[in-house]
Write an enzyme that holds these catalytic residues in place. Sequence first.
Site, PDB file in Angstrom:
ATOM      1  N   GLY A  13       0.816  -1.212   0.000  1.00  0.00           N
ATOM      2  CA  GLY A  13       0.000   0.000   0.000  1.00  0.00           C
ATOM      3  C   GLY A  13       0.846   1.257   0.000  1.00  0.00           C
ATOM      4  O   GLY A  13       2.018   1.250  -0.384  1.00  0.00           O
ATOM      5  N   CYS A 128       3.037   6.945  13.459  1.00  0.00           N
ATOM      6  CA  CYS A 128       3.510   8.229  12.934  1.00  0.00           C
ATOM      7  C   CYS A 128       3.553   9.285  14.039  1.00  0.00           C
ATOM      8  O   CYS A 128       4.535  10.027  14.168  1.00  0.00           O
ATOM      9  CB  CYS A 128       2.640   8.682  11.766  1.00  0.00           C
ATOM     10  SG  CYS A 128       0.880   8.836  12.123  1.00  0.00           S
ATOM     11  N   ALA A 160      -4.764   9.384   5.692  1.00  0.00           N
ATOM     12  CA  ALA A 160      -5.127   8.288   6.600  1.00  0.00           C
ATOM     13  C   ALA A 160      -5.787   7.188   5.783  1.00  0.00           C
ATOM     14  O   ALA A 160      -6.976   7.265   5.458  1.00  0.00           O
ATOM     15  CB  ALA A 160      -6.064   8.783   7.694  1.00  0.00           C
ATOM     16  N   PRO A 162      -6.774   3.017   4.813  1.00  0.00           N
ATOM     17  CA  PRO A 162      -7.579   2.015   5.521  1.00  0.00           C
ATOM     18  C   PRO A 162      -6.844   1.354   6.676  1.00  0.00           C
ATOM     19  O   PRO A 162      -7.448   1.014   7.690  1.00  0.00           O
ATOM     20  CB  PRO A 162      -7.941   0.999   4.427  1.00  0.00           C
ATOM     21  CG  PRO A 162      -7.007   1.276   3.285  1.00  0.00           C
ATOM     22  CD  PRO A 162      -6.657   2.722   3.376  1.00  0.00           C
ATOM     23  N   ALA A 166      -8.313   1.462  10.409  1.00  0.00           N
ATOM     24  CA  ALA A 166      -8.670   0.188  11.042  1.00  0.00           C
ATOM     25  C   ALA A 166      -7.934  -0.045  12.353  1.00  0.00           C
ATOM     26  O   ALA A 166      -8.348  -0.891  13.154  1.00  0.00           O
ATOM     27  CB  ALA A 166      -8.386  -0.965  10.085  1.00  0.00           C
ATOM     28  N   ASN A 167      -6.856   0.706  12.573  1.00  0.00           N
ATOM     29  CA  ASN A 167      -6.010   0.478  13.747  1.00  0.00           C
ATOM     30  C   ASN A 167      -5.999   1.666  14.710  1.00  0.00           C
ATOM     31  O   ASN A 167      -5.037   1.863  15.443  1.00  0.00           O
ATOM     32  CB  ASN A 167      -4.578   0.183  13.304  1.00  0.00           C
ATOM     33  CG  ASN A 167      -4.438  -1.186  12.676  1.00  0.00           C
ATOM     34  OD1 ASN A 167      -4.418  -2.197  13.354  1.00  0.00           O
ATOM     35  ND2 ASN A 167      -4.344  -1.215  11.356  1.00  0.00           N
TER      36      ASN A 167
END
Length: 311
Positions: A13, A128, A160, A162, A166-167
């Site tokens: 990704g 990050c 931002a 997926p 999701a996290n």
Amino acid sequence: MSEKLTAAIVGPGNIGTDLLIKLLNNSHNIEPVYMIGVDPNSDGLTRARDLGLEASAEGVDWLLQQDPLPDLVFECTSAGAHKANAPKYREAGIRAIDLTPAAVGPYLCPAINMDELSTVDNVNMITCAGQATTPMVKAVTRVVDVDYAEVVSSIASKSAGPGTRANIDEFIETTSAALEQIGGAKKGKVVIVLNPVEPPMLMRNTVYCSLPAEAGQAGELQDRIRESIADMVATVQDYVPGYRLTAEPQFDEPRDDWGGWARVTLLLEVKGAADYLPDYAGNLDIITSAAVATADRYADLLRSEAAAVNA
């Protein structure tokens, strides 16, 4: 040891692709040879093939069947995926640099605790926000005690992906823990804001650190804190040139509703290098840059150890 270490990137990704470009352009020690995903139509896998890597959509099990295996693997998937993959990497003797919030291994921030690399086979690049703000908390705690550190990290919604969305829970938990475990604060709290503003904003972070009451007054103690912060900013800029304070540290005198603490406020901005992602995606740029710095330093340590054995 003179040749480069070989590496696989798991997760094609945005983060994995940006990491690939950085390794190819900036790393003096690491040669990426594999890109691994699960989607045969992945743009990241196609790009990796075009750049000369062996790319597969057959997942980590395919990677572990390769000969030779890579020396390093960069995990750019999700916290859940890395928790499942980490034992496989360890069994295969592959060092893991984890860019998810899984925190299977100890937290690693290049500006703070790089020397842990020589003994640990799985390190976590926090998040990050962790890479951006933990160095600032550490800069303060190496001068005075910090009972409480709070971070508000704001990023462009477009940066931002997926995986980040999701996290979110793991993101907050991992960053808060890093403020304590390597930042040195007794208690850490993190808030993340996904801002949909157009045009997209650069990553911005506000860091609040409690201080002993005497640090609320101008003088030698404040000067030492300022000097420590400036030194830490310069250290981070060695591998993230777009990292900067947007204002001088702001000191507040003690207040009863803060439990008698004084406070320092730090305002940070991270502009990405735009190697692959837009420059507003400083949140992604800082973690991939930290991962490259970590891998390069690890290779340097191995080279030094090999030289000492052969001397």
